[in-house]
Design an enzyme around this catalytic site. Sequence first.
Site, PDB file in Angstrom:
ATOM      1  N   ASP A  52       0.821  -1.003   0.071  1.00  0.00           N
ATOM      2  CA  ASP A  52       0.482   0.025  -0.023  1.00  0.00           C
ATOM      3  C   ASP A  52       1.152   1.590  -0.581  1.00  0.00           C
ATOM      4  OD1 ASP A  52       0.956  -0.147   2.474  1.00  0.00           O
ATOM      5  OD2 ASP A  52      -0.889   0.264   3.344  1.00  0.00           O
ATOM      6  N   SER A  53       2.147   1.310   0.438  1.00  0.00           N
ATOM      7  CA  SER A  53       2.901   2.257  -0.052  1.00  0.00           C
ATOM      8  C   SER A  53       2.539   2.435  -1.752  1.00  0.00           C
ATOM      9  CB  SER A  53       4.743   1.782  -0.078  1.00  0.00           C
ATOM     10  OG  SER A  53       4.817   0.296  -1.059  1.00  0.00           O
ATOM     11  N   LYS A 119      -1.050  -9.886   3.229  1.00  0.00           N
ATOM     12  CA  LYS A 119      -0.088  -9.094   4.186  1.00  0.00           C
ATOM     13  C   LYS A 119      -1.022  -7.972   5.068  1.00  0.00           C
ATOM     14  CE  LYS A 119       3.644  -5.788   3.938  1.00  0.00           C
ATOM     15  NZ  LYS A 119       3.203  -4.435   4.398  1.00  0.00           N
ATOM     16  N   GLU A 121      -1.306  -5.471   9.071  1.00  0.00           N
ATOM     17  CA  GLU A 121      -0.848  -4.883   9.750  1.00  0.00           C
ATOM     18  C   GLU A 121      -1.201  -4.960  11.103  1.00  0.00           C
ATOM     19  OE1 GLU A 121       0.152  -0.909   8.788  1.00  0.00           O
ATOM     20  OE2 GLU A 121       1.180  -1.168   6.986  1.00  0.00           O
ATOM     21  N   GLU A 189       9.370  -3.364  10.452  1.00  0.00           N
ATOM     22  CA  GLU A 189       9.585  -2.319   9.377  1.00  0.00           C
ATOM     23  C   GLU A 189      10.272  -1.153  10.838  1.00  0.00           C
ATOM     24  OE1 GLU A 189       7.142  -0.528   6.699  1.00  0.00           O
ATOM     25  OE2 GLU A 189       8.138   1.610   7.069  1.00  0.00           O
TER      26      GLU A 189
HETATM   27  N1  LIG Z   1       8.738   5.549  -0.850  1.00  0.00           N
HETATM   28  C1  LIG Z   1       8.379   4.961   0.699  1.00  0.00           C
HETATM   29  N2  LIG Z   1       7.570   5.105   0.793  1.00  0.00           N
HETATM   30  C2  LIG Z   1       6.690   4.186   2.091  1.00  0.00           C
HETATM   31  C3  LIG Z   1       8.041   3.527   2.102  1.00  0.00           C
HETATM   32  C4  LIG Z   1       9.303   3.298   1.943  1.00  0.00           C
HETATM   33  O1  LIG Z   1       9.990   2.594   2.736  1.00  0.00           O
HETATM   34  N3  LIG Z   1       9.949   4.053   0.930  1.00  0.00           N
HETATM   35  N4  LIG Z   1       7.591   2.697   3.418  1.00  0.00           N
HETATM   36  C5  LIG Z   1       7.278   3.341   4.293  1.00  0.00           C
HETATM   37  C6  LIG Z   1       6.898   4.095   5.055  1.00  0.00           C
HETATM   38  N5  LIG Z   1       7.949   4.137   6.457  1.00  0.00           N
HETATM   39  C7  LIG Z   1       8.763   4.977   6.268  1.00  0.00           C
HETATM   40  C8  LIG Z   1       9.771   4.230   7.128  1.00  0.00           C
HETATM   41  C9  LIG Z   1      11.372   4.710   7.541  1.00  0.00           C
HETATM   42  C10 LIG Z   1      10.753   7.010   7.447  1.00  0.00           C
HETATM   43  C11 LIG Z   1      12.121   7.702   8.456  1.00  0.00           C
HETATM   44  O2  LIG Z   1      12.153   8.473   7.193  1.00  0.00           O
HETATM   45  N6  LIG Z   1      12.385   6.704   9.292  1.00  0.00           N
HETATM   46  C12 LIG Z   1      13.433   8.350  10.192  1.00  0.00           C
HETATM   47  C13 LIG Z   1      13.586   7.590  11.241  1.00  0.00           C
HETATM   48  C14 LIG Z   1      13.349   8.381  12.057  1.00  0.00           C
HETATM   49  C15 LIG Z   1      13.043   8.409  13.204  1.00  0.00           C
HETATM   50  O3  LIG Z   1      14.457   8.666  13.616  1.00  0.00           O
HETATM   51  O4  LIG Z   1      12.473   8.084  14.621  1.00  0.00           O
HETATM   52  C16 LIG Z   1      14.233   7.523   8.824  1.00  0.00           C
HETATM   53  O5  LIG Z   1      15.606   8.851   8.698  1.00  0.00           O
HETATM   54  O6  LIG Z   1      14.931   7.105   8.453  1.00  0.00           O
HETATM   55  C17 LIG Z   1       9.846   6.880   6.498  1.00  0.00           C
HETATM   56  C18 LIG Z   1       8.898   5.920   6.260  1.00  0.00           C
HETATM   57  C19 LIG Z   1       5.308   3.482   3.693  1.00  0.00           C
HETATM   58  N7  LIG Z   1       6.068   4.720   2.042  1.00  0.00           N
HETATM   59  C1  LIG Z   2       8.067  -1.671   1.730  1.00  0.00           C
HETATM   60  C2  LIG Z   2       6.837  -1.824   3.177  1.00  0.00           C
HETATM   61  C3  LIG Z   2       6.871  -2.856   3.883  1.00  0.00           C
HETATM   62  C4  LIG Z   2       6.923  -0.473   3.374  1.00  0.00           C
HETATM   63  O1  LIG Z   2       6.221  -0.351   4.524  1.00  0.00           O
HETATM   64  C5  LIG Z   2       5.745  -2.389   2.326  1.00  0.00           C
HETATM   65  O2  LIG Z   2       4.130  -2.637   3.761  1.00  0.00           O
HETATM   66  C6  LIG Z   2       4.889  -1.018   1.181  1.00  0.00           C
HETATM   67  O3  LIG Z   2       5.773  -1.100   0.517  1.00  0.00           O
HETATM   68  O4  LIG Z   2       3.100  -0.944   1.698  1.00  0.00           O
END
Ligand SMILES: Nc1nc2c(c(=O)[nH]1)N[C@@H](CNc1ccc(C(=O)N[C@@H](CCC(=O)O)C(=O)O)cc1)CN2
Ligand SMILES: CC(C)(CO)C(=O)C(=O)O
EC number: 2.1.2.11
Length: 274
Positions: A52-53, A119, A121, A189
């Site tokens: 769902d990303s 999947k 959550e 994650e």
């Molecule tokens: N395109 C993209 N979109 C996404 C995801 C991805 O995988 N890539 N995965 C999901 C979103 N998940 C995240 C997970 C981490 C971060 C993030 O930015 N984390 C900070 C840490 C924050 C903290 O320290 O608490 C970092 O710097 O890495 C952003 C979206 C859904 N959308």
């Molecule tokens: C890859 C992952 C785990 C990132 O949140 C996911 O669930 C998605 O792409 O929707």
Amino acid sequence: MTMPPDSSRPVTVPRLRELRDTGHKLTMLTCYDAGFARTLDAAGIDLMLIGDSLGMVVQGAASTLGVTVTDIAYHTRCAAAATQRALIVADLPFQADATPERALDAACTLLRAGAGMVKLEGAAGHKLDAIRYLSERDIPVCAHLGLTPQSVLRLGGFKVQGRGDAAAAQLRDDAQAVAAAGAELLVLEAVPSPLAAAITAASPIPTIGIGAGPDCDGQVLVLHDMLGLDSGHRRPRFVQDFLAQGGSIAGAIRAYIEAVQAGRFPAAEHGYAA
Ligand SMILES: Nc1nc2c(c(=O)[nH]1)N[C@@H](CNc1ccc(C(=O)N[C@@H](CCC(=O)O)C(=O)O)cc1)CN2
Ligand SMILES: CC(C)(CO)C(=O)C(=O)O
């Protein structure tokens, strides 16, 4: 070649545990259409996630909350049309798993579209009920713990989860609970690398990490991220651009698969400290 010897055999659900038990690192990428599915499948990816990303990287929204079962089914059908070997995992979008009956209905739609697993959550009571309800009805389930993006409003952002003793203990318990409820696979994650390692060591089912360190049984990334596309928000630290080294899209996919299987990706800098 780092692909397993039976690289043309379709990846089945029981095969996931066999692959883990032989020390093979499972490789997964998100995929939303036939063109990329053909390339991922030819490169030997084990699992494709119709995540769902897509609400963020395809539809341009700020979160995954607006994605519908119809959206996931559409992209699952697109990807499945060009997939021979990889196991297709399709996301149950926001609230499609709010009750076991709704989850069954949505899961059947996604299986009809070509998914081999769904999947969902979290590990709240109704989520465990949904996992049990589906798996008892022969629908394979992948659980997803740690940073669960559908919880973004409650969490107040995409923040690392499982920090501190209480949160870590809860996550460990949740990992046991989803497996006991019948999940066959577990995505972790954005959790500290040592915690993901401990959960993996104690897990009866294979774990797939994203921002969860090198010790999970496999890895997943969002396709757009590993091809270096700007996702419109801050780049998470678990992202690596494989296009630069791969030289082409197919090369980038192969580079990712080889790096994961060889234990070169993720490196320490892609993970979170406890
Ligand atoms: N395109 C993209 N979109 C996404 C995801 C991805 O995988 N890539 N995965 C999901 C979103 N998940 C995240 C997970 C981490 C971060 C993030 O930015 N984390 C900070 C840490 C924050 C903290 O320290 O608490 C970092 O710097 O890495 C952003 C979206 C859904 N959308
Ligand atoms: C890859 C992952 C785990 C990132 O949140 C996911 O669930 C998605 O792409 O929707």
